[in-house]
Write a protein that holds these residues in place. Structure first.
Motif, mmCIF file in Angstrom:
data_model
loop_
_atom_site.group_PDB
_atom_site.id
_atom_site.type_symbol
_atom_site.label_atom_id
_atom_site.label_comp_id
_atom_site.label_asym_id
_atom_site.label_seq_id
_atom_site.Cartn_x
_atom_site.Cartn_y
_atom_site.Cartn_z
ATOM 1 N N THR A 39 46.418 76.328 44.812
ATOM 2 C CA THR A 39 47.723 76.143 46.064
ATOM 3 C C THR A 39 47.972 75.720 46.644
ATOM 4 O OG1 THR A 39 47.240 79.094 46.298
ATOM 5 C CG2 THR A 39 48.664 78.335 43.835
ATOM 6 N N ALA A 40 46.676 76.247 47.421
ATOM 7 C CA ALA A 40 46.480 75.611 48.463
ATOM 8 C C ALA A 40 44.871 74.884 48.425
ATOM 9 C CB ALA A 40 46.223 77.479 49.607
ATOM 10 N N GLY A 41 44.331 74.159 49.424
ATOM 11 C CA GLY A 41 43.216 73.730 49.990
ATOM 12 C C GLY A 41 41.956 74.841 50.255
ATOM 13 N N MET A 42 42.287 75.481 50.555
ATOM 14 C CA MET A 42 41.040 76.695 50.957
ATOM 15 C C MET A 42 41.023 77.352 48.853
ATOM 16 S SD MET A 42 43.474 80.828 50.608
ATOM 17 C CE MET A 42 41.699 81.677 50.386
ATOM 18 N N HIS A 43 41.297 77.284 48.097
ATOM 19 C CA HIS A 43 41.847 78.250 47.228
ATOM 20 C C HIS A 43 40.102 77.890 46.685
ATOM 21 C CE1 HIS A 43 42.911 78.877 42.424
ATOM 22 N NE2 HIS A 43 42.425 80.003 43.562
ATOM 23 N N VAL A 67 49.969 73.029 43.683
ATOM 24 C CA VAL A 67 50.856 73.178 43.299
ATOM 25 C C VAL A 67 51.290 74.537 43.256
ATOM 26 C CG1 VAL A 67 51.922 73.730 40.384
ATOM 27 C CG2 VAL A 67 51.052 71.707 40.924
ATOM 28 N N ARG A 68 52.707 74.906 43.715
ATOM 29 C CA ARG A 68 53.131 75.627 44.303
ATOM 30 C C ARG A 68 54.754 75.941 43.872
ATOM 31 N NH1 ARG A 68 52.242 77.047 50.515
ATOM 32 N NH2 ARG A 68 50.112 76.253 50.662
ATOM 33 N N THR A 69 55.065 77.114 42.593
ATOM 34 C CA THR A 69 56.521 77.269 42.530
ATOM 35 C C THR A 69 57.121 78.746 42.794
ATOM 36 O OG1 THR A 69 55.335 78.255 40.642
ATOM 37 C CG2 THR A 69 56.056 75.439 40.378
ATOM 38 N N GLU A 85 50.415 67.235 48.485
ATOM 39 C CA GLU A 85 49.068 66.889 48.849
ATOM 40 C C GLU A 85 48.488 67.977 50.646
ATOM 41 O OE1 GLU A 85 47.549 62.470 48.004
ATOM 42 O OE2 GLU A 85 49.560 62.177 48.163
ATOM 43 N N MET A 86 47.259 68.035 50.156
ATOM 44 C CA MET A 86 47.322 69.087 51.857
ATOM 45 C C MET A 86 46.181 68.277 51.501
ATOM 46 S SD MET A 86 47.162 73.212 52.155
ATOM 47 C CE MET A 86 48.628 73.531 52.311
ATOM 48 N N LEU A 87 46.178 68.182 52.805
ATOM 49 C CA LEU A 87 44.949 67.688 53.628
ATOM 50 C C LEU A 87 44.320 69.306 54.787
ATOM 51 C CD1 LEU A 87 46.785 64.740 56.186
ATOM 52 C CD2 LEU A 87 45.275 64.707 53.771
ATOM 53 N N TRP A 161 50.759 85.039 58.501
ATOM 54 C CA TRP A 161 49.659 85.380 57.828
ATOM 55 C C TRP A 161 49.379 84.953 56.467
ATOM 56 C CZ3 TRP A 161 47.177 88.935 59.462
ATOM 57 C CH2 TRP A 161 45.741 90.175 59.314
ATOM 58 N N TRP A 162 48.498 84.019 56.643
ATOM 59 C CA TRP A 162 48.108 83.217 55.252
ATOM 60 C C TRP A 162 46.982 83.939 54.213
ATOM 61 C CZ3 TRP A 162 46.466 80.979 51.589
ATOM 62 C CH2 TRP A 162 46.891 79.868 50.813
ATOM 63 N N GLY A 163 47.589 83.709 52.462
ATOM 64 C CA GLY A 163 46.059 84.475 51.719
ATOM 65 C C GLY A 163 46.916 85.679 51.873
ATOM 66 N N TRP A 203 52.095 71.790 59.722
ATOM 67 C CA TRP A 203 50.011 71.796 59.699
ATOM 68 C C TRP A 203 50.379 73.694 60.098
ATOM 69 C CZ3 TRP A 203 46.572 68.344 62.682
ATOM 70 C CH2 TRP A 203 45.380 68.439 62.531
ATOM 71 N N ASN A 204 49.008 74.124 59.396
ATOM 72 C CA ASN A 204 48.927 75.209 59.484
ATOM 73 C C ASN A 204 47.566 75.710 60.032
ATOM 74 O OD1 ASN A 204 48.558 78.405 59.379
ATOM 75 N ND2 ASN A 204 48.845 78.152 57.488
ATOM 76 N N ASP A 205 47.241 76.221 61.388
ATOM 77 C CA ASP A 205 45.229 76.681 61.081
ATOM 78 C C ASP A 205 45.522 77.545 60.935
ATOM 79 O OD1 ASP A 205 45.292 73.946 62.675
ATOM 80 O OD2 ASP A 205 44.562 74.711 64.360
ATOM 81 N N VAL A 206 44.356 78.833 59.707
ATOM 82 C CA VAL A 206 44.760 79.712 60.084
ATOM 83 C C VAL A 206 43.149 80.223 59.944
ATOM 84 C CG1 VAL A 206 44.312 81.325 57.637
ATOM 85 C CG2 VAL A 206 45.478 79.502 57.119
ATOM 86 N N PHE A 207 43.123 81.181 60.651
ATOM 87 C CA PHE A 207 41.474 81.701 61.049
ATOM 88 C C PHE A 207 41.390 82.746 59.958
ATOM 89 C CE2 PHE A 207 44.432 80.642 64.687
ATOM 90 C CZ PHE A 207 43.745 79.199 64.465
ATOM 91 N N ASP A 227 40.826 77.912 58.089
ATOM 92 C CA ASP A 227 41.081 76.611 56.607
ATOM 93 C C ASP A 227 42.337 75.998 57.652
ATOM 94 O OD1 ASP A 227 42.713 76.774 55.330
ATOM 95 O OD2 ASP A 227 43.211 78.918 55.026
ATOM 96 N N THR A 228 42.779 74.507 56.914
ATOM 97 C CA THR A 228 44.194 74.040 57.676
ATOM 98 C C THR A 228 44.739 73.871 56.949
ATOM 99 O OG1 THR A 228 43.388 72.181 58.583
ATOM 100 C CG2 THR A 228 42.227 74.192 60.314
ATOM 101 N N GLY A 229 45.450 73.020 56.503
ATOM 102 C CA GLY A 229 46.338 72.754 56.181
ATOM 103 C C GLY A 229 47.790 71.666 56.156
ATOM 104 N N MET A 230 47.523 70.429 56.298
ATOM 105 C CA MET A 230 49.122 69.258 56.845
ATOM 106 C C MET A 230 49.519 68.954 55.728
ATOM 107 S SD MET A 230 48.652 66.322 58.824
ATOM 108 C CE MET A 230 49.317 66.804 60.742
HETATM 109 N N1 SER Z 1 45.672 77.818 53.185
HETATM 110 C C1 SER Z 1 46.962 77.861 54.604
HETATM 111 C C2 SER Z 1 47.542 76.669 53.628
HETATM 112 O O1 SER Z 1 47.591 76.885 52.414
HETATM 113 C C3 SER Z 1 46.251 76.474 54.847
HETATM 114 O O2 SER Z 1 45.268 75.490 53.980
HETATM 115 O O3 SER Z 1 49.389 76.745 54.256
#
Ligand code: SER
Length: 595
Positions: A39-43, A67-69, A85-87, A161-163, A203-207, A227-230
């Motif tokens: 669901t995210a690059g962090m996964h 993929v997020r539904t 797609e997430m950078l 808040w993420w995750g 874009w999202n920068d998660v700490f 963890d960032t996601g663009m």
């Molecule tokens: N995990 C965060 C998000 O999906 C940043 O990558 O938004």
């Protein structure tokens, strides 16, 4: 700027800041029963966010298919998608807020990179809750970069808040970046995070400083991560000044074809636009799921298979609305493959599977859709005549079971008629049916906490099984897919015919023999070329020279793999094959447990 240029600029920008460029992972998580898709690059990076050293170092950058539904109902607007797609750029206990935010700002505004006008940039930060304070540090950093206070918004947990990606795992406060589309505000309360579409989050920068435990506590992580996601689609949409992501080159050929195929569109332009976008989104997502490098997800009634079925069937329903004729799913998937294969070669490799599965599922649904719709109309008319507002769970289940209507589709049809559906009643009917048909498979939607140990053992058993199959059947018996829940492993591999009882017994015997030998499992890091030279099985593509992890079980097996694994094979217990069956043409499937 095209998506191709954006990906390349992003990776080279972060490479210039000391990040290793790593390959994105599969859309199908291998050893995590808490989510159905990546669901995210962090996964795929969760073990490293928790402190395990990553073979490529502490600073990473990648492009990840997601993929997020969860937001499927929002698809049809300008920016929501079920596949994207997430950078990402990652700090694994290395840099933190100051660098992350400064680099985000530089990449967004520098004329050499994206060149956004800083005046169009707004940001949000975490306003604080419980023992986590308001993020004053991020506010100060944004101010120091020139973002005025009125464009820095401190927002609650639901916004900032993420995750974790599943039920448990790494998470933390974030700071999100929005581009002002320059449309008029929807009202005095309009701000970043408002759903009117004036501000688009790109874009999202998660700490990531916390770990959410199974009992719902947030404990500090060993290391503070970034963890960032663009989002690729949204960002190029903003860079190209388009009104929606569907007008970028990632969708344009698909949208054009859908418009061509729409023979009897309704008069209402907004309805047509929404339906066309839903069809484009859902079939693009279905194409990526069916064309995933790990493979193994086909339309079906449980878990990830059900999500895929629901996407395809929802697309078919909207196609009907526009007068799009049979065979369209395959025709549209061909466009998706052609549009993306230079970036995701797996789509080309799996194109036959993609096209066949789509054609079969479309046809299957076609057969019952018309009679199902009639049945639905009859029921809804009857309910309304009697002044009732709810469709019973039993009826919803009948539509599901007999006509193949996903529950969510019935809910959608019902709501168009001002009716609701008794979801609890549906679940009950579903459960009863499942018990009756004694289905072995489990729908592991959630609620599963730390089943880490069980899945780790099954994962190690999977490696032993893979090797044993190659010994018994020959080197052609290669992994095609793997899926692990805390209860069992499921393994797909290439083999042309049904295995004999003798072959199955021999495979089981070999695996148990290796368990009995209590082999030590070692982990080494090396380049993909070294791994191949040492004879390691390497299933998935890696970039040239990329550092990978290689797990070796004594003298028995060696595989390039992300882990985790047990320390020894002796921990596994007794290995038992429960079932061997066909998965698809030329591919067999084994289900096995550890007792
Ligand atoms: N995990 C965060 C998000 O999906 C940043 O990558 O938004």
């Amino acid at each position: 700027m095209t998506a191709d240029t954006l990906r390349q600029k992003y990776l080279s920008f972060f490479a210039s800041k000391g990040h290793a460029v790593i390959s994105g992972a599969s859309l199908i998580p291998e050893n995590d029963p808490t989510v159905l898709f990546t669901t995210a690059g962090m996964h795929p990076l969760v073990p490293y966010l928790l402190g395990e050293p990553h073979p490529a170092g502490k600073r990473l950058t990648d492009v990840q298919k997601c993929v997020r539904t969860g937001d499927i109902e929002a698809v049809g607007d300008a920016a929501h998608l079920t596949f994207f797609e997430m950078l990402g750029n990652w700090s694994l206990g290395d840099y933190f807020k100051k660098e992350a935010i400064a680099w985000s700002y530089e990449f967004l505004t520098s004329p050499q990179y994206l060149g956004f006008d800083p005046a169009r940039l707004s940001v949000s930060v975490f306003q604080g809750e419980g023992n986590v304070p308001r993020d004053e540090e991020s506010i100060a950093i944004w101010k120091s970069l020139g973002i005025p206070a009125e464009r820095i918004h401190a927002l609650p947990k639901e916004d900032n808040w993420w995750g974790p990606a599943g039920q448990t795992g790494p998470c933390g406060p974030d700071t999100e970046m929005f581009i002002d589309t320059l449309k008029p505000a929807c009202g005095p309360a309009c701000r970043p995070g408002c759903h009117c579409g004036k501000y688009i989050e790109i874009w999202n920068d998660v700490f990531m400083q916390y770990n959410k435990t199974a009992d719902g506590r947030y404990e500090p992580l060993k290391q503070a991560n970034v963890d960032t996601g663009m989002g690729v689609e949204r960002t190029i949409c903003m860079l190209q000044g388009r009104a929606s992501v569907f007008e970028t080159e990632l969708f344009a050929p698909l949208m054009a074809r859908i418009a061509e195929l729409s023979t009897t569109p309704p008069a209402d332009v907004a309805t047509v636009q929404r339906a066309q976008r839903i069809i484009a989104d859902h079939l693009r997502t279905a194409t990526f799921i069916l064309g995933d490098q790990r493979g193994g997800v086909k339309p079906g009634n449980l878990g990830a298979n059900y999500v895929l079925r629901r996407l395809i069937r929802r697309a078919v329903r909207y196609a009907k609305l526009l007068g799009i004729g049979p065979g369209f799913a395959r025709a549209l998937a061909e466009i998706v493959v052609a549009n993306y294969r230079h970036v995701y070669p797996e789509l080309q490799e799996k194109s036959e599977t993609i096209f066949n599965e789509l054609a079969i599922e479309e046809e299957r649904f076609e057969k019952t859709l018309v009679s199902g719709q009639k049945e639905f109309d009859k029921i809804s008319t009857a309910l309304k005549t009697h002044g009732q507002t709810q469709l019973s769970g039993r009826t919803a289940f009948k539509l599901y079971d007999t006509y193949g209507f996903p529950l969510e589709m019935t809910e959608e049809l019902a709501s168009e008629q001002g009716l609701t559906v008794d979801r609890a009643g549906f679940d009950e009917a579903f459960k009863k049916h499942q018990e009756l048909s004694k289905q072995g498979d489990k729908n592991f939607k959630g609620g599963l906490a730390d089943h880490g140990d069980a899945t780790t053992r099954l994962h190690t058993a999977t490696h032993l099984l893979h090797k044993a199959l190659q010994i018994v059947l020959g080197p052609h018996a290669q992994q095609k897919g793997s899926n692990i829940t805390p209860e069992r492993l499921r393994f797909d591999f290439t083999h042309g015919e049904k295995m004999t009882p003798e072959q199955l017994a021999e495979v089981e015997r070999i695996v148990n023999e290796q368990i009995g030998r209590n082999l030590t499992i070692t982990l080494e890091t090396m380049t993909i070329e070294e791994a191949r030279a040492q004879g390691a099985t390497a299933l998935f593509a890696a970039k040239y020279g990329e550092q990978v992890k290689v797990y070796t079980a004594g003298d028995f097996s060696k595989e390039v793999c992300g882990g985790p694994h047990t320390k020894t094979t002796g921990e596994l217990g007794k290995f038992k094959i429960q079932k061997e069956e066909s998965s698809s043409a030329g591919v067999r499937r084994i289900r096995a447990v550890l007792e």
